[in-house]
Design a protein around this motif. Structure first.
Motif, PDB file in Angstrom:
ATOM      1  N   PHE A  12      -2.261   5.248   4.607  1.00 35.85           N
ATOM      2  CA  PHE A  12      -1.895   5.562   3.046  1.00 35.85           C
ATOM      3  C   PHE A  12      -3.360   4.860   2.415  1.00 35.85           C
ATOM      4  CE2 PHE A  12       2.368   4.632   4.467  1.00 35.85           C
ATOM      5  CZ  PHE A  12       2.758   6.088   4.413  1.00 35.85           C
ATOM      6  N   GLY A  13      -4.181   4.423   2.909  1.00 30.73           N
ATOM      7  CA  GLY A  13      -5.504   3.897   2.185  1.00 30.73           C
ATOM      8  C   GLY A  13      -5.950   2.780   2.836  1.00 30.73           C
ATOM      9  N   ILE A  14      -6.658   1.860   1.908  1.00 32.81           N
ATOM     10  CA  ILE A  14      -7.372   0.808   2.362  1.00 32.81           C
ATOM     11  C   ILE A  14      -6.700  -0.457   1.652  1.00 32.81           C
ATOM     12  CG2 ILE A  14      -9.488  -0.584   2.290  1.00 32.81           C
ATOM     13  CD1 ILE A  14      -9.780   1.777   3.504  1.00 32.81           C
ATOM     14  N   TYR A  15      -6.112  -1.517   2.877  1.00 33.96           N
ATOM     15  CA  TYR A  15      -6.029  -2.872   2.069  1.00 33.96           C
ATOM     16  C   TYR A  15      -6.761  -3.838   2.747  1.00 33.96           C
ATOM     17  CZ  TYR A  15      -4.011  -3.743   6.737  1.00 33.96           C
ATOM     18  OH  TYR A  15      -3.800  -3.744   8.137  1.00 33.96           O
ATOM     19  N   ARG A  16      -6.590  -5.142   1.882  1.00 30.73           N
ATOM     20  CA  ARG A  16      -7.520  -6.082   2.322  1.00 30.73           C
ATOM     21  C   ARG A  16      -6.652  -7.393   2.811  1.00 30.73           C
ATOM     22  NH1 ARG A  16     -10.419  -2.844  -0.760  1.00 30.73           N
ATOM     23  NH2 ARG A  16     -12.606  -2.844  -0.633  1.00 30.73           N
ATOM     24  N   THR A  48       4.177 -10.219 -10.086  1.00 27.03           N
ATOM     25  CA  THR A  48       5.843  -9.863 -10.041  1.00 27.03           C
ATOM     26  C   THR A  48       5.656  -8.388 -10.071  1.00 27.03           C
ATOM     27  OG1 THR A  48       5.908 -10.066 -12.308  1.00 27.03           O
ATOM     28  CG2 THR A  48       6.344 -11.944 -11.056  1.00 27.03           C
ATOM     29  N   TYR A  49       6.791  -7.688  -9.402  1.00 23.60           N
ATOM     30  CA  TYR A  49       6.891  -6.496  -9.221  1.00 23.60           C
ATOM     31  C   TYR A  49       8.164  -5.879 -10.105  1.00 23.60           C
ATOM     32  CZ  TYR A  49       3.196  -7.069  -6.060  1.00 23.60           C
ATOM     33  OH  TYR A  49       1.973  -7.592  -5.347  1.00 23.60           O
ATOM     34  N   GLU A  50       7.899  -4.841 -10.800  1.00 19.69           N
ATOM     35  CA  GLU A  50       8.918  -4.225 -11.433  1.00 19.69           C
ATOM     36  C   GLU A  50       9.022  -2.609 -10.807  1.00 19.69           C
ATOM     37  OE1 GLU A  50       7.986  -4.608 -15.580  1.00 19.69           O
ATOM     38  OE2 GLU A  50       8.464  -6.722 -15.708  1.00 19.69           O
ATOM     39  N   SER A  91       7.591  -0.020  -8.714  1.00 15.64           N
ATOM     40  CA  SER A  91       6.391   0.338  -8.286  1.00 15.64           C
ATOM     41  C   SER A  91       5.000  -0.185  -9.094  1.00 15.64           C
ATOM     42  CB  SER A  91       6.039   1.581  -8.256  1.00 15.64           C
ATOM     43  OG  SER A  91       5.824   2.303  -9.298  1.00 15.64           O
ATOM     44  N   ARG A  92       5.731  -0.766 -10.247  1.00 17.43           N
ATOM     45  CA  ARG A  92       4.509  -1.482 -11.271  1.00 17.43           C
ATOM     46  C   ARG A  92       4.493  -2.789 -11.156  1.00 17.43           C
ATOM     47  NH1 ARG A  92       5.620  -3.870 -16.279  1.00 17.43           N
ATOM     48  NH2 ARG A  92       3.832  -3.932 -17.727  1.00 17.43           N
ATOM     49  N   ALA A  93       3.040  -3.289 -10.750  1.00 14.34           N
ATOM     50  CA  ALA A  93       2.714  -4.848 -10.667  1.00 14.34           C
ATOM     51  C   ALA A  93       2.170  -5.493 -12.098  1.00 14.34           C
ATOM     52  CB  ALA A  93       1.323  -4.931  -9.664  1.00 14.34           C
ATOM     53  N   VAL A  94       2.970  -6.620 -12.354  1.00 13.45           N
ATOM     54  CA  VAL A  94       2.798  -7.305 -13.548  1.00 13.45           C
ATOM     55  C   VAL A  94       1.733  -8.641 -12.951  1.00 13.45           C
ATOM     56  CG1 VAL A  94       3.515  -8.506 -15.446  1.00 13.45           C
ATOM     57  CG2 VAL A  94       4.730  -6.663 -14.598  1.00 13.45           C
ATOM     58  N   MET A  95       0.463  -8.528 -13.488  1.00 15.10           N
ATOM     59  CA  MET A  95      -0.466  -9.485 -12.964  1.00 15.10           C
ATOM     60  C   MET A  95      -0.842 -10.416 -14.148  1.00 15.10           C
ATOM     61  SD  MET A  95      -2.713  -6.739 -10.862  1.00 15.10           S
ATOM     62  CE  MET A  95      -2.223  -5.257 -11.489  1.00 15.10           C
ATOM     63  N   ARG A  96      -0.934 -11.619 -13.480  1.00  9.57           N
ATOM     64  CA  ARG A  96      -1.615 -12.851 -14.271  1.00  9.57           C
ATOM     65  C   ARG A  96      -3.251 -12.749 -14.173  1.00  9.57           C
ATOM     66  NH1 ARG A  96       1.577 -18.159 -14.655  1.00  9.57           N
ATOM     67  NH2 ARG A  96       3.733 -17.600 -14.486  1.00  9.57           N
ATOM     68  N   PRO A  97      -3.849 -13.047 -14.972  1.00 10.82           N
ATOM     69  CA  PRO A  97      -5.215 -13.314 -14.686  1.00 10.82           C
ATOM     70  C   PRO A  97      -5.567 -14.333 -13.781  1.00 10.82           C
ATOM     71  CG  PRO A  97      -5.217 -13.020 -17.117  1.00 10.82           C
ATOM     72  CD  PRO A  97      -3.499 -13.004 -16.690  1.00 10.82           C
ATOM     73  N   PHE A  98      -6.195 -14.249 -12.812  1.00 13.38           N
ATOM     74  CA  PHE A  98      -6.750 -15.236 -11.915  1.00 13.38           C
ATOM     75  C   PHE A  98      -6.780 -16.493 -12.540  1.00 13.38           C
ATOM     76  CE2 PHE A  98      -9.441 -17.998  -9.212  1.00 13.38           C
ATOM     77  CZ  PHE A  98      -8.859 -18.114  -8.115  1.00 13.38           C
ATOM     78  N   ARG A  99      -7.462 -16.712 -13.525  1.00 10.38           N
ATOM     79  CA  ARG A  99      -7.850 -17.885 -14.365  1.00 10.38           C
ATOM     80  C   ARG A  99      -6.536 -18.515 -14.634  1.00 10.38           C
ATOM     81  NH1 ARG A  99     -12.570 -19.639 -17.832  1.00 10.38           N
ATOM     82  NH2 ARG A  99     -11.645 -21.423 -18.907  1.00 10.38           N
ATOM     83  N   ASP A 100      -5.583 -17.722 -15.110  1.00  8.31           N
ATOM     84  CA  ASP A 100      -4.379 -18.371 -15.663  1.00  8.31           C
ATOM     85  C   ASP A 100      -3.489 -18.826 -14.448  1.00  8.31           C
ATOM     86  OD1 ASP A 100      -5.274 -17.418 -18.256  1.00  8.31           O
ATOM     87  OD2 ASP A 100      -3.673 -15.924 -18.246  1.00  8.31           O
ATOM     88  N   VAL A 101      -3.656 -18.269 -13.254  1.00  5.78           N
ATOM     89  CA  VAL A 101      -2.854 -18.431 -12.046  1.00  5.78           C
ATOM     90  C   VAL A 101      -3.461 -19.971 -11.730  1.00  5.78           C
ATOM     91  CG1 VAL A 101      -2.536 -18.169  -9.637  1.00  5.78           C
ATOM     92  CG2 VAL A 101      -2.634 -16.001 -11.310  1.00  5.78           C
ATOM     93  N   VAL A 102      -4.790 -20.138 -11.630  1.00  4.61           N
ATOM     94  CA  VAL A 102      -5.222 -21.644 -11.350  1.00  4.61           C
ATOM     95  C   VAL A 102      -4.717 -22.625 -12.412  1.00  4.61           C
ATOM     96  CG1 VAL A 102      -7.338 -22.807 -10.736  1.00  4.61           C
ATOM     97  CG2 VAL A 102      -7.069 -20.486  -9.832  1.00  4.61           C
ATOM     98  N   LEU A 116       0.681  -1.291  -0.090  1.00  4.33           N
ATOM     99  CA  LEU A 116      -0.117  -0.154  -0.066  1.00  4.33           C
ATOM    100  C   LEU A 116       0.986   1.290   0.004  1.00  4.33           C
ATOM    101  CD1 LEU A 116      -2.943   1.154   0.040  1.00  4.33           C
ATOM    102  CD2 LEU A 116      -2.862   0.914   2.672  1.00  4.33           C
ATOM    103  N   GLY A 117       0.606   2.174  -0.865  1.00  2.46           N
ATOM    104  CA  GLY A 117       1.365   3.316  -1.095  1.00  2.46           C
ATOM    105  C   GLY A 117       2.675   3.156  -1.818  1.00  2.46           C
ATOM    106  N   GLN A 118       2.873   2.219  -2.155  1.00  2.00           N
ATOM    107  CA  GLN A 118       4.178   1.647  -3.141  1.00  2.00           C
ATOM    108  C   GLN A 118       3.908   1.320  -4.429  1.00  2.00           C
ATOM    109  OE1 GLN A 118       7.268   2.565  -1.771  1.00  2.00           O
ATOM    110  NE2 GLN A 118       6.235   3.515  -0.007  1.00  2.00           N
ATOM    111  N   CYS A 119       2.750   0.516  -4.581  1.00  2.00           N
ATOM    112  CA  CYS A 119       2.332  -0.154  -5.681  1.00  2.00           C
ATOM    113  C   CYS A 119       1.485   0.505  -6.597  1.00  2.00           C
ATOM    114  CB  CYS A 119       1.885  -1.379  -5.469  1.00  2.00           C
ATOM    115  SG  CYS A 119       1.118  -2.521  -6.873  1.00  2.00           S
ATOM    116  N   ALA A 120       1.625   1.089  -7.958  1.00  2.00           N
ATOM    117  CA  ALA A 120       0.742   1.789  -8.505  1.00  2.00           C
ATOM    118  C   ALA A 120      -0.605   1.119  -8.862  1.00  2.00           C
ATOM    119  CB  ALA A 120       1.247   2.249  -9.925  1.00  2.00           C
ATOM    120  N   ASP A 121      -0.664  -0.130  -8.922  1.00  3.91           N
ATOM    121  CA  ASP A 121      -2.062  -0.708  -8.959  1.00  3.91           C
ATOM    122  C   ASP A 121      -2.412  -1.751  -7.881  1.00  3.91           C
ATOM    123  OD1 ASP A 121      -2.091  -0.009 -11.763  1.00  3.91           O
ATOM    124  OD2 ASP A 121      -0.492  -1.738 -12.403  1.00  3.91           O
ATOM    125  N   PHE A 122      -2.195  -1.083  -6.875  1.00  2.00           N
ATOM    126  CA  PHE A 122      -2.296  -1.689  -5.480  1.00  2.00           C
ATOM    127  C   PHE A 122      -3.753  -2.531  -5.281  1.00  2.00           C
ATOM    128  CE2 PHE A 122      -3.801  -2.245  -1.061  1.00  2.00           C
ATOM    129  CZ  PHE A 122      -2.749  -3.073  -0.766  1.00  2.00           C
TER     130      PHE A 122
END
Length: 163
Positions: free
Chosen positions: A64-68, A106-108, A110-121, A21-27
């Motif tokens: 810094f905001g809301i986290y879950r 994965t993190y580059e 402050s940028r988060a590189v995300m796989r779609p959830f379906r692809d993770v499973v 939180l506060g570090q990741c642009a796509d938090f």
């Protein structure tokens, strides 16, 4: 019906990086993806929790905001014997690969590189799948694979088989 908070599971495996939180642009998006993947990893290791146990994402306010975070909750207390036994035997993965999962984000910087959830499973099903002779290596992958199949069904398996 009110739900009782039973156990906070956290934001992901203890030995892995997670969205900051506060570090990741796509938090918010990265936090949610990691929580969904963490839930799936816990299911892979333990099977789905028996009712009345269930999972929920709980919002937490911070400067810094809301986290879950991921929680186990129940609609009734005390827990039935089978639900209490599942909770007593709960295994949480310290790493993604301990549950047969790739890292969902994965993190580059402050940028988060995300796989779609379906692809993770789908990737977890590929990682834990049996060999050509039907055997699993390591043997623990049999449990992970069976639990993932039970929880995420044939559509996810079809995606895993095609990719």
């Amino acid at each position: 019906m009110s739900r009782h908070r039973i156990l906070e599971l956290g934001a992901g495996p203890a030995d892995e990086s997670c969205a900051q939180l506060g570090q990741c642009a796509d938090f918010a998006e990265a936090n949610t993806l990691e929580l969904l993947a963490y839930k799936a990893a816990i299911i892979a290791l333990n099977g789905e929790p028996p009712l009345p146990l269930g999972f929920t994402l709980v919002a937490n306010a911070h400067d810094f905001g809301i986290y879950r975070t991921l929680w186990l909750v129940s609609a009734e207390l005390p827990l039935p014997e089978d639900a209490q036994a599942w909770l007593d035997d709960l295994v949480e993965p310290a790493t993604w690969i301990a549950a047969g999962f790739p890292q969902p984000v994965t993190y580059e910087g402050s940028r988060a590189v995300m796989r779609p959830f379906r692809d993770v499973v789908a990737a977890a099903l590929q990682i834990t799948r049996p060999g050509a002779d039907g055997s699993f290596f390591p043997a623990e992958n049999a449990l992970l694979h069976r639990n993932l199949l039970a929880a995420y069904g044939p559509a996810t398996v079809a995606a895993a088989d095609s990719g």
